[in-house]
Design a protein around this motif. Structure first.
Motif, mmCIF file in Angstrom:
data_model
loop_
_atom_site.group_PDB
_atom_site.id
_atom_site.type_symbol
_atom_site.label_atom_id
_atom_site.label_comp_id
_atom_site.label_asym_id
_atom_site.label_seq_id
_atom_site.Cartn_x
_atom_site.Cartn_y
_atom_site.Cartn_z
ATOM 1 N N ALA A 21 0.857 -1.189 0.000
ATOM 2 C CA ALA A 21 0.000 0.000 0.000
ATOM 3 C C ALA A 21 0.882 1.225 0.000
ATOM 4 C CB ALA A 21 -0.899 -0.005 1.233
ATOM 5 N N PRO A 22 0.454 2.288 -0.671
ATOM 6 C CA PRO A 22 1.223 3.527 -0.625
ATOM 7 C C PRO A 22 1.322 4.055 0.797
ATOM 8 C CG PRO A 22 -0.425 3.592 -2.357
ATOM 9 C CD PRO A 22 -0.712 2.387 -1.533
ATOM 10 N N ALA A 23 2.229 4.981 0.980
ATOM 11 C CA ALA A 23 2.405 5.571 2.302
ATOM 12 C C ALA A 23 1.081 6.162 2.784
ATOM 13 C CB ALA A 23 3.475 6.653 2.251
ATOM 14 N N SER A 24 0.908 6.177 4.074
ATOM 15 C CA SER A 24 -0.356 6.624 4.656
ATOM 16 C C SER A 24 -0.602 8.099 4.414
ATOM 17 C CB SER A 24 -0.344 6.346 6.158
ATOM 18 O OG SER A 24 -1.529 6.802 6.750
ATOM 19 N N PHE A 25 -1.834 8.430 3.993
ATOM 20 C CA PHE A 25 -2.238 9.809 3.807
ATOM 21 C C PHE A 25 -3.548 10.039 4.537
ATOM 22 C CE2 PHE A 25 0.864 10.988 0.720
ATOM 23 C CZ PHE A 25 1.142 9.821 0.028
ATOM 24 N N GLY A 26 -3.929 11.284 4.652
ATOM 25 C CA GLY A 26 -5.189 11.605 5.281
ATOM 26 C C GLY A 26 -6.342 11.329 4.344
ATOM 27 N N ALA A 27 -7.515 11.870 4.705
ATOM 28 C CA ALA A 27 -8.711 11.621 3.912
ATOM 29 C C ALA A 27 -8.531 12.100 2.482
ATOM 30 C CB ALA A 27 -9.909 12.308 4.555
ATOM 31 N N GLN A 28 -7.839 13.231 2.323
ATOM 32 C CA GLN A 28 -7.567 13.724 0.979
ATOM 33 C C GLN A 28 -6.089 14.059 0.860
ATOM 34 O OE1 GLN A 28 -9.458 13.670 -1.655
ATOM 35 N NE2 GLN A 28 -11.144 12.855 -0.475
ATOM 36 N N LEU A 29 -5.574 13.869 -0.312
ATOM 37 C CA LEU A 29 -4.164 14.101 -0.578
ATOM 38 C C LEU A 29 -4.024 15.429 -1.318
ATOM 39 C CD1 LEU A 29 -1.269 12.872 -0.615
ATOM 40 C CD2 LEU A 29 -1.856 11.889 -2.817
ATOM 41 N N ASP A 30 -3.291 16.360 -0.749
ATOM 42 C CA ASP A 30 -3.135 17.668 -1.375
ATOM 43 C C ASP A 30 -1.744 17.866 -1.971
ATOM 44 O OD1 ASP A 30 -5.727 18.577 -0.758
ATOM 45 O OD2 ASP A 30 -5.112 19.022 1.286
ATOM 46 N N SER A 230 -9.063 14.495 -4.540
ATOM 47 C CA SER A 230 -7.744 15.007 -4.917
ATOM 48 C C SER A 230 -7.414 14.624 -6.354
ATOM 49 C CB SER A 230 -6.676 14.461 -3.963
ATOM 50 O OG SER A 230 -6.893 14.916 -2.654
ATOM 51 N N PHE A 231 -7.758 13.412 -6.736
ATOM 52 C CA PHE A 231 -7.488 12.971 -8.100
ATOM 53 C C PHE A 231 -8.411 13.663 -9.096
ATOM 54 C CE2 PHE A 231 -5.089 9.739 -5.950
ATOM 55 C CZ PHE A 231 -4.052 9.465 -6.832
ATOM 56 N N ARG A 232 -9.617 13.999 -8.697
ATOM 57 C CA ARG A 232 -10.481 14.803 -9.575
ATOM 58 C C ARG A 232 -9.836 16.153 -9.848
ATOM 59 N NH1 ARG A 232 -14.578 12.637 -6.105
ATOM 60 N NH2 ARG A 232 -15.850 11.091 -7.225
ATOM 61 N N ARG A 233 -9.291 16.762 -8.805
ATOM 62 C CA ARG A 233 -8.628 18.053 -8.979
ATOM 63 C C ARG A 233 -7.383 17.913 -9.855
ATOM 64 N NH1 ARG A 233 -7.209 20.129 -3.501
ATOM 65 N NH2 ARG A 233 -7.789 18.125 -2.618
ATOM 66 N N PHE A 234 -6.651 16.818 -9.661
ATOM 67 C CA PHE A 234 -5.508 16.569 -10.546
ATOM 68 C C PHE A 234 -5.969 16.476 -11.993
ATOM 69 C CE2 PHE A 234 -3.497 13.406 -13.200
ATOM 70 C CZ PHE A 234 -2.224 13.934 -13.335
ATOM 71 N N MET A 235 -7.064 15.724 -12.235
ATOM 72 C CA MET A 235 -7.525 15.512 -13.604
ATOM 73 C C MET A 235 -8.007 16.813 -14.232
ATOM 74 S SD MET A 235 -7.562 13.224 -15.902
ATOM 75 C CE MET A 235 -7.358 11.729 -14.918
ATOM 76 N N ARG A 236 -8.599 17.696 -13.451
ATOM 77 C CA ARG A 236 -8.999 19.001 -13.975
ATOM 78 C C ARG A 236 -7.763 19.778 -14.438
ATOM 79 N NH1 ARG A 236 -13.945 21.352 -12.791
ATOM 80 N NH2 ARG A 236 -12.918 23.387 -12.682
ATOM 81 N N ALA A 237 -6.718 19.785 -13.617
ATOM 82 C CA ALA A 237 -5.497 20.514 -13.968
ATOM 83 C C ALA A 237 -4.799 19.875 -15.159
ATOM 84 C CB ALA A 237 -4.553 20.562 -12.769
ATOM 85 N N TYR A 238 -4.727 18.551 -15.168
ATOM 86 C CA TYR A 238 -4.088 17.842 -16.289
ATOM 87 C C TYR A 238 -4.847 18.125 -17.584
ATOM 88 C CZ TYR A 238 -2.397 13.953 -19.158
ATOM 89 O OH TYR A 238 -1.872 13.190 -20.187
ATOM 90 N N SER A 239 -6.165 18.089 -17.516
ATOM 91 C CA SER A 239 -6.983 18.341 -18.702
ATOM 92 C C SER A 239 -6.839 19.782 -19.182
ATOM 93 C CB SER A 239 -8.453 18.033 -18.400
ATOM 94 O OG SER A 239 -8.621 16.660 -18.073
ATOM 95 N N ALA A 240 -6.749 20.729 -18.239
ATOM 96 C CA ALA A 240 -6.536 22.131 -18.614
ATOM 97 C C ALA A 240 -5.182 22.300 -19.303
ATOM 98 C CB ALA A 240 -6.618 23.021 -17.377
ATOM 99 N N ALA A 241 -4.172 21.564 -18.831
ATOM 100 C CA ALA A 241 -2.849 21.619 -19.458
ATOM 101 C C ALA A 241 -2.899 21.039 -20.875
ATOM 102 C CB ALA A 241 -1.835 20.865 -18.613
ATOM 103 N N LEU A 242 -3.689 19.995 -21.063
ATOM 104 C CA LEU A 242 -3.866 19.435 -22.405
ATOM 105 C C LEU A 242 -4.470 20.479 -23.348
ATOM 106 C CD1 LEU A 242 -5.264 15.840 -21.712
ATOM 107 C CD2 LEU A 242 -3.032 16.418 -22.695
ATOM 108 N N ALA A 243 -5.428 21.243 -22.845
ATOM 109 C CA ALA A 243 -6.050 22.282 -23.676
ATOM 110 C C ALA A 243 -5.033 23.348 -24.065
ATOM 111 C CB ALA A 243 -7.234 22.904 -22.940
ATOM 112 N N VAL A 244 -4.164 23.731 -23.144
ATOM 113 C CA VAL A 244 -3.095 24.679 -23.475
ATOM 114 C C VAL A 244 -2.191 24.076 -24.537
ATOM 115 C CG1 VAL A 244 -1.059 25.883 -22.593
ATOM 116 C CG2 VAL A 244 -3.151 25.803 -21.207
ATOM 117 N N PHE A 245 -1.821 22.820 -24.345
ATOM 118 C CA PHE A 245 -0.931 22.130 -25.282
ATOM 119 C C PHE A 245 -1.514 22.134 -26.697
ATOM 120 C CE2 PHE A 245 0.435 18.073 -27.307
ATOM 121 C CZ PHE A 245 1.799 18.310 -27.345
ATOM 122 N N HIS A 246 -2.811 21.911 -26.809
ATOM 123 C CA HIS A 246 -3.428 21.793 -28.124
ATOM 124 C C HIS A 246 -3.814 23.133 -28.743
ATOM 125 C CE1 HIS A 246 -3.724 17.480 -28.828
ATOM 126 N NE2 HIS A 246 -3.936 17.330 -27.537
#
Length: 332
Positions: A21-30, A230-246
Motif C-alpha cells: 500500500a502507498p504511504a499513509s495519507f489523510g482523507a484527501q491528498l493535497d 484530490s485525483f479529480r482536482r488533478f484531472m482538472r489541472a491535467y486536462s486544462a494543461a492538455l487544452a493549453v498544449f493543443h
C-alpha cells in the motif's frame, strides 16, 4: 553494455516487487509527487500544468521528478514515494500481474511513435544482420519497438541482431554517430534530428498499422480510492494543461523548451506538431491500443487473463465530460 533478453530483464526487475500500500495519507491528498520518464514532449502536459500553476489553482502542491527507468517508477509508485506517473504500459501490466494495484487513469500518448533509424550504409533491414541496434532501456518502449521490428523483418534478437541498452535519447544518437550501434529505436525529437543527419528510416511504427497505447497516466488504485477528490482536482489541472498544449502553441513551445534545453527551435516545433497528433484532447485511452499492449507484454501467461477494466479507470474523465468541462476548455 551487454545483450540480454528483455523478457528476462523485466522479470528480474519485477519479480521482487510485492503488493504494498502507498504511504499513509489523510482523507484527501493535497501533495503529489509526479514523475515523467522521458525527455520528449509527452511530458508537456505535466510541465505546462506545473509551470502555469494549474495544479496550484486546483489546491494541489506538486513536485515533478524525472525518473527514466520503468522499474524505478513502479517501485516508487508501490512505495508511495510517487503518487502519479507518466509511464509506458508494459510496466503497468507486469506489476499488476505480480499482484499489485497500479491503474491507468488517463491516456498520455495514444499511439506508438517510435521509428527505427540506421546509419546510411544500412540500406535495408537485412543489412542489420550481425549488427547492433540501440535502445534506451530494456523493458521500455524502444525495447518493445526494436523487438517488434526485428520480428516483422524475420530477424532474431540476439542471434541476428544484438539489442544494446544505451541510456537516454541523446546517448542513443551519440552511439549511432560513433558507430557503437548501427541502428536505433528513436522517438521525436531524435527522429527529426536523425532525418536531418541523413540516417535511413527503416520503419515508422506509427504507420505500421500497429494499434498500441504508448504512454499513460498511472497511480495506485488503493490511493485513488482513498483520495478521489484530490485525483479529480488533478484531472482538472491535467486536462486544462492538455487544452493549453493543443490550443496555445507559443506558450507550449516556451514551456517545452525549458525542459528540453538546447534543442534547435525548428526541431522543437516539429516535435511539438508530431506529438499534438498523438496526445488526445480528452484523455481517454486508446482501447484497442491498450488491449494490444496488454497482449504483447509477456507476463508469464497472465497477460491473457488481464482485462482492460482491471488496469484502467476512466471514470474521472467521463465525469468531467458529462459536466461539460471539456466543452468549456475547447469552447466546443
Amino acid at each position: 553494455m551487454r545483450l540480454r533478453s528483455p523478457i528476462r530483464f523485466i522479470a528480474a526487475v519485477f519479480i521482487g516487487l510485492i503488493a504494498k500500500a502507498p504511504a499513509s495519507f489523510g482523507a484527501q491528498l493535497d501533495a503529489f509527487n509526479l514523475s515523467y520518464s522521458a525527455l520528449v514532449p509527452s511530458g508537456a502536459p505535466f510541465w505546462i500544468a506545473q509551470d502555469l500553476k494549474l495544479f496550484e489553482r486546483e489546491g494541489l502542491k506538486t513536485q515533478l521528478l524525472y525518473i527514466n527507468a520503468a522499474a524505478r517508477v513502479m517501485a516508487a509508485i508501490l512505495a508511495g514515494e510517487v503518487q502519479i506517473s507518466l509511464s509506458g504500459v508494459s510496466p503497468l501490466v507486469l506489476t499488476y500481474a505480480q499482484g499489485s494495484d497500479p491503474v491507468a487513469i488517463a491516456g498520455a500518448v495514444n499511439q506508438i511513435n517510435v521509428s527505427i533509424f540506421a546509419r546510411p550504409e544500412i540500406r535495408s533491414a537485412e543489412d542489420l544482420r550481425g549488427k547492433r541496434l540501440g535502445i534506451t532501456r530494456f523493458g521500455g518502449l524502444t525495447d518493445f519497438s526494436a523487438q517488434y521490428a526485428l520480428k516483422k523483418w524475420g530477424l532474431q534478437s540476439g542471434k541476428d541482431v544484438a539489442i544494446i541498452q544505451i541510456g537516454d535519447a541523446s546517448a542513443l544518437m551519440g552511439a549511432m554517430a560513433g558507430n557503437a550501434v548501427q541502428a536505433a529505436a528513436l522517438q521525436p525529437p531524435s527522429t527529426i534530428l536523425a532525418a536531418q543527419l541523413r540516417y535511413r528510416e527503416l520503419l515508422d511504427l506509427s504507420k505500421s498499422g500497429l494499434e498500441y497505447q504508448n504512454t499513460v497516466v498511472l497511480t495506485a488504485r488503493s490511493l485513488l480510492k482513498r483520495s478521489p477528490d484530490s485525483f479529480r482536482r488533478f484531472m482538472r489541472a491535467y486536462s486544462a494543461a492538455l487544452a493549453v498544449f493543443h490550443t496555445q502553441k507559443d506558450i507550449s513551445l516556451k514551456v517545452i523548451g525549458r525542459y528540453l534545453k538546447g534543442m534547435e527551435p525548428g526541431i522543437l516545433e516539429k516535435s511539438y506538431e508530431a506529438y499534438r497528433a498523438w496526445v488526445p484532447e480528452i484523455p481517454y485511452l486508446n482501447q484497442p491500443g491498450m488491449a494490444a499492449a496488454i497482449a504483447l507484454t509477456p507476463a508469464g501467461g497472465k497477460e491473457k487473463e488481464i482485462r482492460y477494466s482491471d488496469i484502467v479507470d476512466e471514470s474521472m474523465i467521463r465525469e468531467l465530460e458529462q459536466q461539460g468541462y471539456y466543452r468549456a476548455l475547447y469552447k466546443k
